[in-house]
Every structure is written in C-alpha cells, then in structure tokens.
Design a protein around this motif. Structure first.
Motif, PDB file in Angstrom:
ATOM      1  N   LEU A 109      26.671 -22.716 -46.380  1.00  0.00           N
ATOM      2  CA  LEU A 109      26.660 -22.235 -45.006  1.00  0.00           C
ATOM      3  C   LEU A 109      25.243 -22.253 -44.454  1.00  0.00           C
ATOM      4  O   LEU A 109      24.363 -21.544 -44.948  1.00  0.00           O
ATOM      5  N   SER A 110      25.025 -23.066 -43.425  1.00  0.00           N
ATOM      6  CA  SER A 110      23.709 -23.221 -42.822  1.00  0.00           C
ATOM      7  C   SER A 110      23.430 -22.095 -41.835  1.00  0.00           C
ATOM      8  O   SER A 110      24.347 -21.579 -41.193  1.00  0.00           O
ATOM      9  N   SER A 111      22.151 -21.729 -41.702  1.00  0.00           N
ATOM     10  CA  SER A 111      21.753 -20.730 -40.715  1.00  0.00           C
ATOM     11  C   SER A 111      20.333 -21.013 -40.238  1.00  0.00           C
ATOM     12  O   SER A 111      19.534 -21.647 -40.934  1.00  0.00           O
ATOM     13  N   MET A 112      20.037 -20.533 -39.012  1.00  0.00           N
ATOM     14  CA  MET A 112      18.724 -20.721 -38.410  1.00  0.00           C
ATOM     15  C   MET A 112      18.150 -19.357 -38.032  1.00  0.00           C
ATOM     16  O   MET A 112      18.850 -18.341 -38.130  1.00  0.00           O
ATOM     17  N   PHE A 113      16.876 -19.324 -37.612  1.00  0.00           N
ATOM     18  CA  PHE A 113      16.266 -18.071 -37.174  1.00  0.00           C
ATOM     19  C   PHE A 113      15.604 -18.275 -35.823  1.00  0.00           C
ATOM     20  O   PHE A 113      15.236 -19.390 -35.451  1.00  0.00           O
ATOM     21  N   ILE A 114      15.471 -17.174 -35.079  1.00  0.00           N
ATOM     22  CA  ILE A 114      14.860 -17.189 -33.757  1.00  0.00           C
ATOM     23  C   ILE A 114      13.862 -16.050 -33.662  1.00  0.00           C
ATOM     24  O   ILE A 114      14.139 -14.925 -34.078  1.00  0.00           O
ATOM     25  N   SER A 115      12.691 -16.332 -33.095  1.00  0.00           N
ATOM     26  CA  SER A 115      11.701 -15.311 -32.760  1.00  0.00           C
ATOM     27  C   SER A 115      11.261 -15.559 -31.323  1.00  0.00           C
ATOM     28  O   SER A 115      10.885 -16.676 -30.965  1.00  0.00           O
ATOM     29  N   MET A 116      11.340 -14.513 -30.485  1.00  0.00           N
ATOM     30  CA  MET A 116      11.011 -14.710 -29.078  1.00  0.00           C
ATOM     31  C   MET A 116      10.733 -13.370 -28.403  1.00  0.00           C
ATOM     32  O   MET A 116      11.132 -12.313 -28.900  1.00  0.00           O
ATOM     33  N   ALA A 117      10.060 -13.428 -27.266  1.00  0.00           N
ATOM     34  CA  ALA A 117       9.883 -12.240 -26.437  1.00  0.00           C
ATOM     35  C   ALA A 117      11.204 -11.895 -25.762  1.00  0.00           C
ATOM     36  O   ALA A 117      12.063 -12.767 -25.574  1.00  0.00           O
ATOM     37  N   ASP A 118      11.377 -10.629 -25.390  1.00  0.00           N
ATOM     38  CA  ASP A 118      12.618 -10.280 -24.693  1.00  0.00           C
ATOM     39  C   ASP A 118      12.652 -10.854 -23.281  1.00  0.00           C
ATOM     40  O   ASP A 118      13.682 -10.803 -22.607  1.00  0.00           O
ATOM     41  N   HIS A 119      11.540 -11.433 -22.832  1.00  0.00           N
ATOM     42  CA  HIS A 119      11.477 -12.116 -21.537  1.00  0.00           C
ATOM     43  C   HIS A 119      11.543 -13.630 -21.703  1.00  0.00           C
ATOM     44  O   HIS A 119      11.142 -14.371 -20.800  1.00  0.00           O
ATOM     45  N   GLY A 120      12.046 -14.109 -22.823  1.00  0.00           N
ATOM     46  CA  GLY A 120      12.130 -15.544 -23.063  1.00  0.00           C
ATOM     47  C   GLY A 120      13.333 -16.177 -22.403  1.00  0.00           C
ATOM     48  O   GLY A 120      14.405 -15.587 -22.318  1.00  0.00           O
ATOM     49  N   GLY A 121      13.170 -17.405 -21.930  1.00  0.00           N
ATOM     50  CA  GLY A 121      14.268 -18.149 -21.333  1.00  0.00           C
ATOM     51  C   GLY A 121      14.821 -17.460 -20.098  1.00  0.00           C
ATOM     52  O   GLY A 121      14.152 -16.646 -19.447  1.00  0.00           O
ATOM     53  N   THR A 122      16.058 -17.771 -19.745  1.00  0.00           N
ATOM     54  CA  THR A 122      16.719 -17.117 -18.623  1.00  0.00           C
ATOM     55  C   THR A 122      16.989 -15.670 -19.012  1.00  0.00           C
ATOM     56  O   THR A 122      17.660 -15.402 -19.998  1.00  0.00           O
ATOM     57  N   HIS A 123      16.464 -14.724 -18.232  1.00  0.00           N
ATOM     58  CA  HIS A 123      16.567 -13.321 -18.643  1.00  0.00           C
ATOM     59  C   HIS A 123      16.602 -12.389 -17.433  1.00  0.00           C
ATOM     60  O   HIS A 123      16.227 -12.770 -16.323  1.00  0.00           O
ATOM     61  N   ILE A 124      17.045 -11.180 -17.685  1.00  0.00           N
ATOM     62  CA  ILE A 124      17.036 -10.127 -16.678  1.00  0.00           C
ATOM     63  C   ILE A 124      16.003  -9.080 -17.079  1.00  0.00           C
ATOM     64  O   ILE A 124      15.915  -8.696 -18.249  1.00  0.00           O
ATOM     65  N   ASP A 125      15.189  -8.666 -16.121  1.00  0.00           N
ATOM     66  CA  ASP A 125      14.192  -7.632 -16.374  1.00  0.00           C
ATOM     67  C   ASP A 125      14.845  -6.253 -16.302  1.00  0.00           C
ATOM     68  O   ASP A 125      15.616  -5.970 -15.376  1.00  0.00           O
ATOM     69  N   ALA A 126      14.528  -5.417 -17.266  1.00  0.00           N
ATOM     70  CA  ALA A 126      14.956  -4.018 -17.207  1.00  0.00           C
ATOM     71  C   ALA A 126      13.971  -3.236 -16.346  1.00  0.00           C
ATOM     72  O   ALA A 126      12.775  -3.553 -16.304  1.00  0.00           O
ATOM     73  N   PRO A 127      14.408  -2.188 -15.650  1.00  0.00           N
ATOM     74  CA  PRO A 127      13.471  -1.347 -14.902  1.00  0.00           C
ATOM     75  C   PRO A 127      12.321  -0.822 -15.765  1.00  0.00           C
ATOM     76  O   PRO A 127      11.233  -0.568 -15.260  1.00  0.00           O
ATOM     77  N   ARG A 128      12.536  -0.669 -17.067  1.00  0.00           N
ATOM     78  CA  ARG A 128      11.468  -0.229 -17.975  1.00  0.00           C
ATOM     79  C   ARG A 128      10.273  -1.181 -17.929  1.00  0.00           C
ATOM     80  O   ARG A 128       9.123  -0.769 -18.148  1.00  0.00           O
ATOM     81  N   HIS A 129      10.522  -2.444 -17.631  1.00  0.00           N
ATOM     82  CA  HIS A 129       9.442  -3.429 -17.533  1.00  0.00           C
ATOM     83  C   HIS A 129       8.491  -3.086 -16.398  1.00  0.00           C
ATOM     84  O   HIS A 129       7.297  -3.360 -16.476  1.00  0.00           O
ATOM     85  N   PHE A 130       9.010  -2.488 -15.343  1.00  0.00           N
ATOM     86  CA  PHE A 130       8.221  -2.219 -14.140  1.00  0.00           C
ATOM     87  C   PHE A 130       7.409  -0.937 -14.244  1.00  0.00           C
ATOM     88  O   PHE A 130       6.416  -0.777 -13.533  1.00  0.00           O
ATOM     89  N   GLY A 131       7.844   0.003 -15.070  1.00  0.00           N
ATOM     90  CA  GLY A 131       7.151   1.276 -15.195  1.00  0.00           C
ATOM     91  C   GLY A 131       7.842   2.159 -16.214  1.00  0.00           C
ATOM     92  O   GLY A 131       9.028   1.975 -16.504  1.00  0.00           O
ATOM     93  N   PRO A 132       7.142   3.134 -16.795  1.00  0.00           N
ATOM     94  CA  PRO A 132       7.695   3.954 -17.878  1.00  0.00           C
ATOM     95  C   PRO A 132       8.886   4.814 -17.470  1.00  0.00           C
ATOM     96  O   PRO A 132       9.663   5.237 -18.323  1.00  0.00           O
ATOM     97  N   ARG A 133       9.060   5.078 -16.189  1.00  0.00           N
ATOM     98  CA  ARG A 133      10.208   5.895 -15.776  1.00  0.00           C
ATOM     99  C   ARG A 133      11.486   5.065 -15.609  1.00  0.00           C
ATOM    100  O   ARG A 133      12.551   5.614 -15.371  1.00  0.00           O
ATOM    101  N   GLY A 134      11.382   3.745 -15.725  1.00  0.00           N
ATOM    102  CA  GLY A 134      12.554   2.894 -15.586  1.00  0.00           C
ATOM    103  C   GLY A 134      13.390   2.879 -16.855  1.00  0.00           C
ATOM    104  O   GLY A 134      12.881   3.090 -17.960  1.00  0.00           O
TER     105      GLY A 134
END
Length: 228
Positions: free
Chosen positions: A44-69
């Motif tokens: 059984l083959s498998s691969m691994f991924i390492s990336m920022a949570d802002h990688g590729g097509t993504h949605i920003d969480a309000p936490r990204h904009f400030g600590p109260r988000g």
C-alpha cells in the motif's frame, strides 16, 4: 447538476505566499517498499504533505486578522455552503485597487444581485494571466478598504479572488484583512477558473475547511454548483 472546480492544483513546491513555508509533497512509501515490509500480496503506497494553512486555495479564519477572531475549527460550516455570484473585473490593471464603483458596475453588468448571506467571487483574470510565473505572487489587483466595506454592506459572509491576497501587494492588503475582522466577514484566496462562471448567474458555492485546531486558515476544495 454541474460542478465547476475553482481550486488550484496542489503539487510539490506549488507557488506559495511570499514568506510562508513551501508546499512539500513527496512519496513516503511506494508499493514495492510496502510489499517488501509487509509480505502481503499488495503493497500500500502513501505520500506525505507539509504546507502552511494558507497554502493553495484557502479560506482565511478571522483568527488570521487578529487575536480576537475565531480560529478555523470554530468557523461556521453554514457559511461554507452559500449562494454566490461572480463578477467580471478582468479590465482592472495589475496592482490596481478595485473600488466600490468598480464593484457596483460589475454587479449591474452581471444582471444578478448580490445574494444575502452569500459570497461574491472576483474574477480579475490574474491567475489565468500569470500562474505559475513570479508575477502571480506580486502583480494582482485587489479590493481596497472601501470596496471591502461595500461588499460587507451587501450582507455577504465572505468574498473570493483569483490571487494570493484580497488587496493589491501594498499596505492596502493588510488594511483589507483588518477591515474584514471589523466587518465580521472573511475572504477566500487563490481561486482559479473563475472565468467559467462569468455570465452564468447565481450558483451554490461550496468550500469546506479542514478542522485545524486553532488554525488561522485552511485549504479548501472550492466549487460552484449549478442546477441543470
């Protein structure tokens, strides 16, 4: 039902936001190695991924904009399946600011109103013109704060754009992020294929994030669904 894929492909060293970790995708174990270890009929083959949570097509969480988000694991999933429209802004010059007047004109030309509780996708043509060249990470047009405020005033939950950032590559981009926190909306970055939505009217937008604990964003598989 017709589904239009709006998501960038992820692969090893996909263009990522300047200063963010690269996207690393590689083989962890191939079929031959797995077979030798297990002795089973099939390895059984498998691969691994390492990336920022802002990688590729993504949605920003309000936490990204400030600590109260809120973080991405707390983001309401009801806001991830919403009505949407796409606006044609391909005439806006690279690095230019998209104004409220630009948005108002584009909405009028689309012939479809902004859906309350929905999303507005901004087709600037930037991905189609520049990806994956270096200009993709620098030359995008984007909304200014006034345009962000106008979008929020229409009752949307988020907006999306076909570039790495919602604003142009300047201080305006940071101010747009902060405005989103104050306005209680967010945005989706690195969309693609928005040209396929132009002139097609309203659709259902789907973009579900992964449940990263305390995450500041999440990659999504963004799609537009049309009833046939």
């Amino acid at each position: 039902m017709k589904i239009v894929d709006l998501s960038r492909e992820l692969y090893h060293r996909t263009p990522s936001y300047p200063g963010h970790p690269p996207i690393i995708h590689g083989m962890w174990k191939n079929h031959e190695e797995a077979l030798a270890e297990s002795g089973n009929v099939y390895g059984l083959s498998s691969m691994f991924i390492s990336m920022a949570d802002h990688g590729g097509t993504h949605i920003d969480a309000p936490r990204h904009f400030g600590p109260r988000g809120i973080s991405i694991d707390q983001y309401p999933l009801e806001k991830c399946i919403v009505p949407g429209i796409c606006l044609d802004l391909r005439h806006i010059a690279p690095r230019a600011e998209i104004s409220p007047a630009d948005l108002q004109t584009a909405v009028k030309q689309s012939g479809v109103g902004v859906p309350k509780g929905g999303t507005v996708l901004l087709c600037t043509g930037h991905h189609e013109r520049t990806f994956p060249r270096r200009a993709y990470s620098t030359d995008n047009p984007g909304v200014n704060v006034a345009a962000t405020e106008w979008l929020a005033s229409q009752g949307i939950v988020h907006f999306g754009i076909d570039s790495m950032r919602p604003g142009p590559d300047s201080d305006v981009n940071l101010l747009v992020h902060k405005a989103c926190l104050d306005l209680d909306i967010t945005h989706i970055e690195s969309l693609c294929n928005l040209e396929a939505l132009l002139g097609k009217g309203q659709f259902t937008f789907i973009g579900l994030p992964m449940k990263w604990r305390e995450g500041t964003a999440s990659p999504i598989r963004a799609v537009a669904v049309f009833d046939m």
